[in-house]
Write a protein that holds these residues in place. Structure first.
Motif, short mmCIF file in Angstrom:
data_model
loop_
_atom_site.label_atom_id
_atom_site.label_comp_id
_atom_site.label_asym_id
_atom_site.label_seq_id
_atom_site.Cartn_x
_atom_site.Cartn_y
_atom_site.Cartn_z
N GLU A 78 -39.84 8.02 -19.39
CA GLU A 78 -40.45 8.08 -18.06
C GLU A 78 -39.48 8.72 -17.06
OE1 GLU A 78 -42.86 4.74 -16.21
OE2 GLU A 78 -41.01 4.63 -15.01
N HIS A 79 -40.03 9.63 -16.24
CA HIS A 79 -39.27 10.28 -15.18
C HIS A 79 -39.95 9.99 -13.84
CE1 HIS A 79 -36.93 12.63 -18.11
NE2 HIS A 79 -38.07 12.73 -18.78
N ARG A 80 -39.14 9.77 -12.82
CA ARG A 80 -39.68 9.45 -11.49
C ARG A 80 -39.17 10.47 -10.47
NH1 ARG A 80 -41.83 4.28 -10.35
NH2 ARG A 80 -42.11 3.04 -12.26
N LEU A 81 -40.10 11.26 -9.96
CA LEU A 81 -39.79 12.26 -8.94
C LEU A 81 -39.84 11.63 -7.55
CD1 LEU A 81 -42.19 14.83 -10.54
CD2 LEU A 81 -39.74 15.30 -10.23
N ALA A 82 -39.19 12.29 -6.60
CA ALA A 82 -39.27 11.85 -5.21
C ALA A 82 -40.71 11.98 -4.72
CB ALA A 82 -38.33 12.68 -4.35
N ILE A 83 -41.15 11.04 -3.90
CA ILE A 83 -42.49 11.09 -3.31
C ILE A 83 -42.44 12.02 -2.10
CG2 ILE A 83 -44.32 9.77 -2.19
CD1 ILE A 83 -43.97 9.26 -5.21
N ASN A 89 -48.92 8.96 -1.80
CA ASN A 89 -47.90 8.49 -2.75
C ASN A 89 -47.81 9.39 -3.98
OD1 ASN A 89 -45.85 6.44 -3.16
ND2 ASN A 89 -47.03 5.81 -4.95
N ASN A 90 -47.77 10.70 -3.75
CA ASN A 90 -47.66 11.69 -4.83
C ASN A 90 -46.40 12.53 -4.66
OD1 ASN A 90 -50.26 11.06 -5.93
ND2 ASN A 90 -51.21 12.30 -4.32
N ALA A 91 -45.97 13.16 -5.75
CA ALA A 91 -45.01 14.26 -5.69
C ALA A 91 -45.81 15.55 -5.67
CB ALA A 91 -44.08 14.22 -6.89
N ILE A 92 -45.57 16.40 -4.69
CA ILE A 92 -46.44 17.56 -4.49
C ILE A 92 -45.64 18.87 -4.42
CG2 ILE A 92 -46.42 17.35 -1.96
CD1 ILE A 92 -49.39 18.22 -1.98
N HIS A 93 -46.19 19.89 -5.06
CA HIS A 93 -45.77 21.29 -4.87
C HIS A 93 -44.35 21.63 -5.29
CE1 HIS A 93 -49.62 22.14 -3.41
NE2 HIS A 93 -49.43 22.12 -2.10
N GLY A 94 -43.81 20.91 -6.27
CA GLY A 94 -42.59 21.35 -6.90
C GLY A 94 -41.31 21.00 -6.16
N LEU A 95 -40.24 21.74 -6.48
CA LEU A 95 -38.90 21.39 -6.03
C LEU A 95 -38.23 22.45 -5.16
CD1 LEU A 95 -37.65 19.87 -9.40
CD2 LEU A 95 -38.41 18.61 -7.36
N LEU A 96 -38.91 23.56 -4.89
CA LEU A 96 -38.28 24.63 -4.10
C LEU A 96 -39.01 24.92 -2.79
CD1 LEU A 96 -37.34 27.20 -6.91
CD2 LEU A 96 -35.87 25.54 -5.77
N ARG A 97 -39.86 24.00 -2.39
CA ARG A 97 -40.66 24.23 -1.18
C ARG A 97 -39.79 24.43 0.06
NH1 ARG A 97 -45.80 20.50 0.80
NH2 ARG A 97 -46.30 21.72 2.66
N ILE A 117 -33.20 25.78 -10.02
CA ILE A 117 -33.58 24.37 -10.01
C ILE A 117 -32.56 23.63 -10.86
CG2 ILE A 117 -35.33 22.68 -10.71
CD1 ILE A 117 -37.44 24.84 -10.21
N TYR A 118 -31.82 22.74 -10.22
CA TYR A 118 -30.77 22.01 -10.92
C TYR A 118 -31.29 20.65 -11.38
CZ TYR A 118 -27.58 25.55 -9.12
OH TYR A 118 -26.96 26.75 -8.84
N PRO A 119 -30.70 20.09 -12.44
CA PRO A 119 -31.11 18.75 -12.87
C PRO A 119 -31.03 17.76 -11.71
CG PRO A 119 -29.64 19.75 -14.48
CD PRO A 119 -29.63 20.66 -13.29
N GLN A 120 -32.07 16.97 -11.55
CA GLN A 120 -32.16 16.08 -10.40
C GLN A 120 -33.10 14.93 -10.68
OE1 GLN A 120 -34.76 18.10 -7.16
NE2 GLN A 120 -33.98 19.77 -8.47
N LEU A 121 -33.29 14.09 -9.68
CA LEU A 121 -34.17 12.93 -9.80
C LEU A 121 -35.54 13.33 -10.34
CD1 LEU A 121 -34.60 9.87 -9.06
CD2 LEU A 121 -35.53 10.70 -6.89
N GLY A 122 -35.88 12.83 -11.52
CA GLY A 122 -37.20 13.04 -12.08
C GLY A 122 -37.41 14.35 -12.80
N TYR A 123 -36.40 15.25 -12.76
CA TYR A 123 -36.54 16.55 -13.43
C TYR A 123 -35.16 16.97 -13.94
CZ TYR A 123 -38.47 21.13 -14.57
OH TYR A 123 -38.90 22.26 -15.24
N PRO A 124 -34.77 16.53 -15.14
CA PRO A 124 -33.40 16.74 -15.64
C PRO A 124 -33.20 18.07 -16.35
CG PRO A 124 -34.60 15.38 -17.18
CD PRO A 124 -35.56 15.67 -16.04
#
Length: 310
Positions: A78-83, A89-97, A117-124
């Motif tokens: 299980e991975h948990r991304l930032a909300i 209460n969703n993670a939306i539109h990726g990590l480079l917005r 995109i570097y390894p980070q919370l919810g996306y290693p």
């Protein structure tokens, strides 16, 4: 002075239809302006504003939403991304917005921007990404390049968030043709619950409907493939059109209408190509698994027709 969308890259070229110009932003590698002979093809927003409503931005490594920001990989971890969408209460539109891209190459009519995109919370995972914008004879061509630089396979999907218009014509008077045969049903958090054929429903936009008659924040699938390309269009009463075309890997499209876009009187409309729908990290639909060292490249663009040189 530092701008909310970072450095502005102005592109220019001459075409048979006149002078074509665009402004690309360093933040989110977004499209801030696009015009032919001074006629806007996207709704321009002021350079002293952040991109309103996600206008023109790149969405990687996923577009749309992930429920509660939680997903599980192929091994069940299980991975948990930032909300990033607190309302639902969703993670939306990726990590480079909100990331600032760096310049790789710039010419008078093109620019290539890159961001990692570097390894980070919810996306290693470690990804190198690049976006190439180029003005062409009939509009703007956009090419995405993503490469997995990490040591394990990485789930990836791509989307973008362009709004389209024809300057001088109320957007509500444009006719939207959406070449998609299915509609993705959602719950009250805008997350998918099913997919149904559009035949005989209000969601069948293949023959065209006036934008003023629509209220949409909806995803569509079964996008028609014509010789490896998909296309959706907006047409003015005088026959001029602006369309969103994409490689057939963009098998989904989101359409969003709003009457709150800054500087626009009446409705604005976004036609958003996506390689995967919401919740793809959990459903696997449209998701690409990039092996270590593997690269993925695909293109889309904005095309105009019926415009003549002054």
């Amino acid at each position: 002075m530092t701008l909310p969308t970072g450095e502005q890259f102005v592109l220019e070229t001459s075409t048979a239809s006149g002078d074509l110009r665009a402004t690309i932003t360093a933040v989110a590698a977004g499209i801030r302006t696009l015009s032919i002979n001074g006629i806007d093809l996207v709704p321009e927003y002021s350079e002293d504003l952040p991109a309103p409503m996600g206008a023109g931005i790149v969405l990687v490594p996923w577009p749309n939403r992930i429920r509660d920001g939680i997903w599980r990989d192929d091994e069940g971890v299980e991975h948990r991304l930032a909300i990033t969408e607190p309302k639902y209460n969703n993670a939306i539109h990726g990590l480079l917005r909100y990331a600032e891209y760096r310049v790789v190459d710039q010419q008078r009519d093109s620019v290539t921007l890159a961001a990692n995109i570097y390894p980070q919370l919810g996306y290693p995972y470690l990804l190198e990404t690049a976006v190439h914008y180029e003005l062409v004879a009939d509009g703007l061509r956009v090419t995405h390049h993503i490469e997995n630089q990490g040591g394990e396979a990485a789930p990836v999907a791509i989307g973008t968030h362009p709004y389209l218009k024809i300057g001088g014509v109320p957007t509500g008077d444009l006719v939207l043709k959406l070449d998609a045969a299915s509609h993705i049903e959602v719950d009250d958090r805008l997350l998918p619950t099913g997919e149904v054929p559009v035949d005989g429903t209000e969601w069948d936009l293949r023959e065209g409907r006036r934008v003023a008659d629509l209220s949409l924040d909806d995803a569509f699938g079964e996008v028609a493939d014509h010789d490896g390309e998909v296309e959706h269009s907006l047409t003015a009463p005088d026959g001029r059109s602006v369309s969103l075309w994409a490689d057939d890997e963009f098998a989904y499209v989101q359409v969003y209408t709003s009457n709150r876009f800054p500087g626009e009187d009446g409705v604005a409309i976004a036609i958003e190509p996506m390689t995967a729908p919401a919740e793809a990290f959990n459903s696997g639909r449209g998701l690409r698994l990039l092996d270590p060292g593997e690269a993925w490249e695909l293109s889309w663009g904005i095309r105009f027709s019926g415009f003549t040189a002054e």
